[in-house]
Design an enzyme around this catalytic site. Structure first.
Site, PDB file in Angstrom:
ATOM      1  N   GLY A   9      59.991 -17.815  -9.107  1.00  0.00           N
ATOM      2  CA  GLY A   9      59.160 -18.367 -10.183  1.00  0.00           C
ATOM      3  C   GLY A   9      59.848 -18.243 -11.532  1.00  0.00           C
ATOM      4  O   GLY A   9      59.197 -18.131 -12.575  1.00  0.00           O
ATOM      5  N   GLN A  40      55.901 -19.236 -16.483  1.00  0.00           N
ATOM      6  CA  GLN A  40      55.563 -18.577 -17.763  1.00  0.00           C
ATOM      7  C   GLN A  40      56.108 -17.149 -17.824  1.00  0.00           C
ATOM      8  O   GLN A  40      56.718 -16.749 -18.807  1.00  0.00           O
ATOM      9  CB  GLN A  40      54.033 -18.522 -17.905  1.00  0.00           C
ATOM     10  CG  GLN A  40      53.427 -19.863 -18.123  1.00  0.00           C
ATOM     11  CD  GLN A  40      52.924 -19.994 -19.559  1.00  0.00           C
ATOM     12  OE1 GLN A  40      53.307 -19.261 -20.458  1.00  0.00           O
ATOM     13  NE2 GLN A  40      52.054 -20.941 -19.764  1.00  0.00           N
ATOM     14  N   GLN A  99      58.699 -15.584   2.391  1.00  0.00           N
ATOM     15  CA  GLN A  99      59.751 -14.919   1.614  1.00  0.00           C
ATOM     16  C   GLN A  99      59.980 -13.482   2.095  1.00  0.00           C
ATOM     17  O   GLN A  99      61.104 -12.979   2.024  1.00  0.00           O
ATOM     18  CB  GLN A  99      59.415 -14.977   0.115  1.00  0.00           C
ATOM     19  CG  GLN A  99      59.453 -16.434  -0.391  1.00  0.00           C
ATOM     20  CD  GLN A  99      59.317 -16.586  -1.893  1.00  0.00           C
ATOM     21  OE1 GLN A  99      59.000 -15.632  -2.595  1.00  0.00           O
ATOM     22  NE2 GLN A  99      59.532 -17.794  -2.383  1.00  0.00           N
ATOM     23  N   VAL A 153      54.611  -9.328  -8.052  1.00  0.00           N
ATOM     24  CA  VAL A 153      53.804  -9.579  -9.255  1.00  0.00           C
ATOM     25  C   VAL A 153      52.777 -10.678  -8.979  1.00  0.00           C
ATOM     26  O   VAL A 153      51.649 -10.635  -9.467  1.00  0.00           O
ATOM     27  CB  VAL A 153      54.719  -9.981 -10.443  1.00  0.00           C
ATOM     28  CG1 VAL A 153      53.907 -10.396 -11.654  1.00  0.00           C
ATOM     29  CG2 VAL A 153      55.653  -8.826 -10.798  1.00  0.00           C
ATOM     30  N   ASP A 185      48.302  -2.790 -16.112  1.00  0.00           N
ATOM     31  CA  ASP A 185      47.001  -2.114 -16.239  1.00  0.00           C
ATOM     32  C   ASP A 185      47.181  -0.740 -16.891  1.00  0.00           C
ATOM     33  O   ASP A 185      46.372  -0.319 -17.712  1.00  0.00           O
ATOM     34  CB  ASP A 185      46.353  -1.988 -14.855  1.00  0.00           C
ATOM     35  CG  ASP A 185      46.380  -3.322 -14.130  1.00  0.00           C
ATOM     36  OD1 ASP A 185      45.877  -4.295 -14.694  1.00  0.00           O
ATOM     37  OD2 ASP A 185      46.949  -3.409 -13.021  1.00  0.00           O
ATOM     38  N   ARG A 221      47.747  -1.341 -20.526  1.00  0.00           N
ATOM     39  CA  ARG A 221      46.489  -1.733 -21.174  1.00  0.00           C
ATOM     40  C   ARG A 221      45.597  -0.509 -21.399  1.00  0.00           C
ATOM     41  O   ARG A 221      44.990  -0.350 -22.466  1.00  0.00           O
ATOM     42  CB  ARG A 221      45.747  -2.751 -20.288  1.00  0.00           C
ATOM     43  CG  ARG A 221      46.402  -4.122 -20.279  1.00  0.00           C
ATOM     44  CD  ARG A 221      45.865  -5.007 -19.164  1.00  0.00           C
ATOM     45  NE  ARG A 221      46.331  -6.387 -19.298  1.00  0.00           N
ATOM     46  CZ  ARG A 221      46.220  -7.309 -18.370  1.00  0.00           C
ATOM     47  NH1 ARG A 221      45.642  -7.034 -17.208  1.00  0.00           N
ATOM     48  NH2 ARG A 221      46.653  -8.538 -18.585  1.00  0.00           N
ATOM     49  N   HIS A 278      44.978  -4.278  -8.227  1.00  0.00           N
ATOM     50  CA  HIS A 278      45.137  -4.962  -9.520  1.00  0.00           C
ATOM     51  C   HIS A 278      44.031  -6.017  -9.597  1.00  0.00           C
ATOM     52  O   HIS A 278      44.241  -7.192  -9.302  1.00  0.00           O
ATOM     53  CB  HIS A 278      46.533  -5.595  -9.604  1.00  0.00           C
ATOM     54  CG  HIS A 278      46.712  -6.460 -10.825  1.00  0.00           C
ATOM     55  ND1 HIS A 278      46.610  -5.968 -12.104  1.00  0.00           N
ATOM     56  CD2 HIS A 278      46.966  -7.787 -10.964  1.00  0.00           C
ATOM     57  CE1 HIS A 278      46.795  -6.951 -12.965  1.00  0.00           C
ATOM     58  NE2 HIS A 278      47.006  -8.071 -12.298  1.00  0.00           N
TER      59      HIS A 278
HETATM   60  P1  NAD Z   1      53.402 -20.068 -13.560  1.00  0.00           P
HETATM   61  O1  NAD Z   1      52.603 -21.091 -12.827  1.00  0.00           O
HETATM   62  O2  NAD Z   1      53.706 -20.287 -15.005  1.00  0.00           O
HETATM   63  O3  NAD Z   1      54.780 -19.845 -12.834  1.00  0.00           O
HETATM   64  C1  NAD Z   1      54.863 -19.641 -11.458  1.00  0.00           C
HETATM   65  C2  NAD Z   1      56.164 -20.238 -11.000  1.00  0.00           C
HETATM   66  O4  NAD Z   1      56.326 -19.939  -9.626  1.00  0.00           O
HETATM   67  C3  NAD Z   1      56.214 -21.762 -11.146  1.00  0.00           C
HETATM   68  O5  NAD Z   1      57.339 -22.140 -11.901  1.00  0.00           O
HETATM   69  C4  NAD Z   1      56.284 -22.245  -9.721  1.00  0.00           C
HETATM   70  O6  NAD Z   1      57.083 -23.429  -9.568  1.00  0.00           O
HETATM   71  C5  NAD Z   1      56.932 -21.065  -9.029  1.00  0.00           C
HETATM   72  N1  NAD Z   1      56.717 -21.033  -7.585  1.00  0.00           N
HETATM   73  C6  NAD Z   1      55.626 -21.428  -6.879  1.00  0.00           C
HETATM   74  N2  NAD Z   1      55.831 -21.275  -5.569  1.00  0.00           N
HETATM   75  C7  NAD Z   1      57.079 -20.761  -5.433  1.00  0.00           C
HETATM   76  C8  NAD Z   1      57.871 -20.404  -4.327  1.00  0.00           C
HETATM   77  N3  NAD Z   1      57.417 -20.545  -3.066  1.00  0.00           N
HETATM   78  N4  NAD Z   1      59.113 -19.903  -4.544  1.00  0.00           N
HETATM   79  C9  NAD Z   1      59.589 -19.777  -5.801  1.00  0.00           C
HETATM   80  N5  NAD Z   1      58.890 -20.132  -6.906  1.00  0.00           N
HETATM   81  C10 NAD Z   1      57.656 -20.612  -6.709  1.00  0.00           C
HETATM   82  O7  NAD Z   1      52.665 -18.662 -13.340  1.00  0.00           O
HETATM   83  P2  NAD Z   1      52.925 -17.289 -14.115  1.00  0.00           P
HETATM   84  O8  NAD Z   1      52.029 -17.221 -15.291  1.00  0.00           O
HETATM   85  O9  NAD Z   1      54.380 -17.082 -14.291  1.00  0.00           O
HETATM   86  O10 NAD Z   1      52.334 -16.250 -13.033  1.00  0.00           O
HETATM   87  C11 NAD Z   1      52.969 -16.025 -11.798  1.00  0.00           C
HETATM   88  C12 NAD Z   1      52.124 -15.116 -10.918  1.00  0.00           C
HETATM   89  O11 NAD Z   1      52.036 -13.820 -11.501  1.00  0.00           O
HETATM   90  C13 NAD Z   1      50.668 -15.587 -10.751  1.00  0.00           C
HETATM   91  O12 NAD Z   1      50.268 -15.380  -9.413  1.00  0.00           O
HETATM   92  C14 NAD Z   1      49.907 -14.692 -11.697  1.00  0.00           C
HETATM   93  O13 NAD Z   1      48.554 -14.576 -11.340  1.00  0.00           O
HETATM   94  C15 NAD Z   1      50.664 -13.388 -11.489  1.00  0.00           C
HETATM   95  N6  NAD Z   1      50.486 -12.357 -12.509  1.00  0.00           N
HETATM   96  C16 NAD Z   1      50.433 -11.056 -12.081  1.00  0.00           C
HETATM   97  C17 NAD Z   1      50.290 -10.030 -12.992  1.00  0.00           C
HETATM   98  C18 NAD Z   1      50.226  -8.602 -12.534  1.00  0.00           C
HETATM   99  O14 NAD Z   1      49.966  -7.726 -13.378  1.00  0.00           O
HETATM  100  N7  NAD Z   1      50.443  -8.281 -11.278  1.00  0.00           N
HETATM  101  C19 NAD Z   1      50.211 -10.329 -14.355  1.00  0.00           C
HETATM  102  C20 NAD Z   1      50.272 -11.656 -14.765  1.00  0.00           C
HETATM  103  C21 NAD Z   1      50.404 -12.674 -13.817  1.00  0.00           C
HETATM  104  C1  LMR Z   2      46.625 -10.149 -15.518  1.00  0.00           C
HETATM  105  O1  LMR Z   2      46.126  -9.069 -15.207  1.00  0.00           O
HETATM  106  O2  LMR Z   2      46.736 -10.519 -16.699  1.00  0.00           O
HETATM  107  C2  LMR Z   2      47.151 -11.051 -14.426  1.00  0.00           C
HETATM  108  O3  LMR Z   2      46.935 -10.500 -13.176  1.00  0.00           O
HETATM  109  C3  LMR Z   2      46.658 -12.432 -14.518  1.00  0.00           C
HETATM  110  C4  LMR Z   2      45.226 -12.564 -14.079  1.00  0.00           C
HETATM  111  O4  LMR Z   2      44.916 -13.458 -13.277  1.00  0.00           O
HETATM  112  O5  LMR Z   2      44.402 -11.774 -14.549  1.00  0.00           O
END
Ligand code: NAD
Ligand code: LMR
Length: 328
Positions: free
Chosen positions: A11, A15, A114, A131, A161, A164, A189
């Site tokens: 990814g 973002q 994966q 993540v 978390d 935060r 989470h």
């Molecule tokens: P995003 O949509 O901006 O980016 C995700 C990227 O992953 C995209 O560019 C997409 O093309 C790519 N992608 C999708 N499937 C894929 C695959 N099979 N192989 C490789 N790349 C692939 O999303 P984001 O804001 O970057 O968030 C990514 C993930 O992280 C989400 O699931 C979000 O909920 C999670 N997240 C987790 C936490 C945490 O604290 N654990 C915090 C924030 C976001």
């Molecule tokens: C977060 O905690 O900010 C991320 O896991 C994104 C979400 O979906 O809350």
């Protein structure tokens, strides 16, 4: 000069990816003397791969001294080959009104596929950090596919978390946040996570002796930390990205720094009353770079036990939901 390590990021054009890869290349994650090669993995979609090319061009334009190469690929078998660290960010984020568990059906499949590839082609010392949400259960799914890599190599991120919670305690106490220590996250989470405030300290004193408002600690504090992701989505119209990337830098930096105590979601093995086979947040101490031991000595009062039981139940529900997916 140390040998470069290989760091795979899925990814990478998303973002979080856009906030993350430059910090990795700058040395913030592995230190100022550790050269690295970035393996940027994206979905096989023309527009996305074009965006990834732009990210790689910007990495070139930063002239980072530690960056010794960039691989761009939509093929996980290429991207994870010989990777020492596999940072699994690529997955759908949730939108307004959704819970993270609502993503399980779509995102779970990514972690099956994966997980298999990582097990087949990553380096012998590979460490995997999940993540993509729901992070704990996706991590369990990826680990379930591994025959070669042991489950301890798979961790999920609850550091956002922890960060935060640290800030919320500092604000309430009117203290500098660096004086807030030992605040660890237990469980999922998700809004059920438990920031164990009874063990936290502020300026070396128990946090509960400085913040004496127990109703606030048990109520608004836990709720604010648990629902912060949704609050960011409501405000930004998109899920947290820069703070998530920052938390991943912290997660890995702490995992490569022996002696650090920090919150990580790991296979519980029954610690703190969690089901043995769920990935739950808990405090760990880094032993050698990439390895850790769970700190099992924190005592839990009745309130803490009830919070842990609730977040454990949610993890079990998520596991039941994906049982069929994992069995295929
Ligand atoms: P995003 O949509 O901006 O980016 C995700 C990227 O992953 C995209 O560019 C997409 O093309 C790519 N992608 C999708 N499937 C894929 C695959 N099979 N192989 C490789 N790349 C692939 O999303 P984001 O804001 O970057 O968030 C990514 C993930 O992280 C989400 O699931 C979000 O909920 C999670 N997240 C987790 C936490 C945490 O604290 N654990 C915090 C924030 C976001
Ligand atoms: C977060 O905690 O900010 C991320 O896991 C994104 C979400 O979906 O809350």
């Amino acid at each position: 000069m140390k040998t470069p390590i290989r760091v795979a990021v899925t990814g990478a054009a998303g973002q979080i990816g856009y906030s993350l890869v430059f910090r990795i290349a700058s040395g913030a994650m592995f230190g100022p003397d550790q050269p690295l090669i970035l393996h940027l993995i994206e979905a096989p979609i023309e527009k996305v791969m074009k965006a990834l090319e732009g990210v790689a061009m910007e990495l070139d334009d930063c002239a980072f001294p530690l960056l010794k190469g960039v691989v761009q690929t939509s093929d996980p078998a290429v991207g994870f080959t010989d990777a020492n660290w596999c940072l699994m960010v690529g997955a759908k984020p949730r939108g307004p009104g959704m819970e993270r568990a609502d993503l399980l059906k779509d995102n779970g499949r990514i972690f099956i596929a994966q997980g298999q590839v990582i097990d087949a082609v990553a380096a012998a010392d590979a460490r995997v950090v999940v993540v993509g949400n729901p992070a704990n259960t996706n991590c369990m799914i990826a680990a379930s596919q591994a025959k070669r890599l042991p489950p301890e190599c798979f961790t999920a991120m609850v550091r956002l978390d922890q960060n935060r919670a640290q800030t919320q305690l500092a604000i309430k106490a009117g203290a500098d946040l660096t004086t807030v220590q030992n605040i660890f996250i237990y469980g999922n989470h998700s809004p059920t996570m438990f920031p164990a405030f009874a063990h936290a300290t502020i300026g070396g004193q128990p946090a509960t002796s400085i913040i004496t408002d127990t109703a606030w600690l048990q109520g608004p504090f836990c709720e604010t930390v648990g629902k912060r992701g949704a609050a960011i989505i409501a405000a930004r119209g998109a899920s947290s990205a820069a703070s998530a990337a920052n938390a991943l830098v912290d997660h890995v930096r702490s995992l490569v720094t022996p002696g650090t105590i920090h919150s990580v979601a790991v296979k519980s093995n029954g610690n703190y009353g969690f089901d043995a086979n769920v990935w739950a947040g808990m405090p760990v101490r880094t032993t050698t770079p990439g390895s850790y031991e769970v700190i099992t000595s924190y005592a839990m009062d009745e309130f803490a036990k009830s919070k842990i039981a609730a977040t454990n139940k949610e993890l079990l529900d998520e596991r039941a939901f994906v049982a069929e997916l994992m069995a295929k």
